[in-house]
Enzyme design. Structure first.
Site: not given
Ligand code: XBP
Ligand code: MG
Length: 250
Positions: A8, A10, A54, A78, A119, A174
């Site tokens: 993953d 983020d 979203e 966005h 993204s 996470d």
């Molecule tokens: C993280 C998310 C993302 C980010 C924002 O998911 O939920 O929506 O917060 O990214 P992961 P975008 O930990 O699975 O990567 O604004 O590009 O959607």
């Molecule tokens: Mg994450």
């Protein structure tokens, strides 16, 4: 046999949410003249909604007096938020042990992949500023699939592209949303909770660790097959997934 590590982005590769995405959303709102600001607590609650567009829509629909934006306006907002995030990416360090484990995994001949609901431009920005943009064999981001986490789609997609089954990989996540997505594709999961997910329960995780650990900074085991501290290596992952027989070579 363990063949691949699936990461993953983020919260797992780096703490990107509080000082990255949240700040970028707020700056974009201000630039667009919207009287909206997400403080830490508000953003923490909004993280239950996967995906930036979203998340914006979810907030607008539930906030009395909030402006009504068209989908086209949300997309433009966005896009700008993601540009700002890319500018902030170099200020967001990798979490302990991430670079070390990636290197050790490569040396051990394991495949590396990204499975994220963020993204693609955010993934590229973060990987590039840390010199990791050529490290991954497959990168699957939000645009790769229809349904975002906790749906298993992004993991199913990554496994398809790698030509592997879930049992041949380990995922690193996470959040509960990420854990559910990986488990839904039958991939065992190492969880390293992040700033916003520390209070979650992570039922079904292979192991829950403070972080991945460095030689000078071992990680506390919070839940799982061992106690104490650990610096995670590919050998630990094999042992946790397949048991002691593999670890001892028998
Ligand atoms: C993280 C998310 C993302 C980010 C924002 O998911 O939920 O929506 O917060 O990214 P992961 P975008 O930990 O699975 O990567 O604004 O590009 O959607
Ligand atoms: Mg994450």
């Amino acid at each position: 046999m363990l063949r691949a590590l699936l990461f993953d982005v983020d919260g797992t590769l780096a703490e990107t949410e509080r000082d990255g995405h949240r700040v970028a959303f707020n700056r974009a709102f201000a630039e667009f003249g919207l009287a909206m600001e997400w403080d830490e607590a508000t953003y923490g609650a909004l993280l239950r909604v996967s995906g930036g567009k979203e998340r914006i829509l979810h907030y607008l629909e539930r906030s009395p007096g909030a402006p009504r934006l068209t989908w086209d306006q949300v997309e433009r907002l966005h896009r700008r938020k993601n540009e700002i995030f890319s500018e902030l990416a170099p200020t967001l360090p990798l979490r302990p042990g991430v670079r070390r484990l990636l290197r050790e995994a490569k040396e051990a001949g394991l495949l590396l992949a990204i499975a994220t609901t963020t993204s693609p431009e955010n993934v590229q920005a973060l990987l590039a500023c840390h010199g990791l943009d050529r490290w991954f064999d497959v990168v699957a981001a939000a645009d790769a699939v229809e349904r975002k986490k906790p749906a298993p789609d992004v993991y199913v997609r990554v496994l398809q592209e790698l030509g592997l089954s879930g049992g041949e990989a380990v995922a690193f996540e996470d959040s509960t949303n990420g854990l559910l997505a990986a488990l839904g594709a039958n991939v065992p999961v190492v969880v390293t909770p992040s700033h916003y997910t520390r209070g979650e329960r992570f039922a079904g995780a292979l192991v829950v660790l403070e972080h991945l650990g460095e030689p000078g900074l071992p990680a506390r085991v919070l839940q799982g097959p061992e106690t104490g501290t650990v610096v995670v290596t590919p050998e630990h992952l094999r042992r946790w997934v397949f048991g002691a027989a593999v670890a001892s070579g028998t």
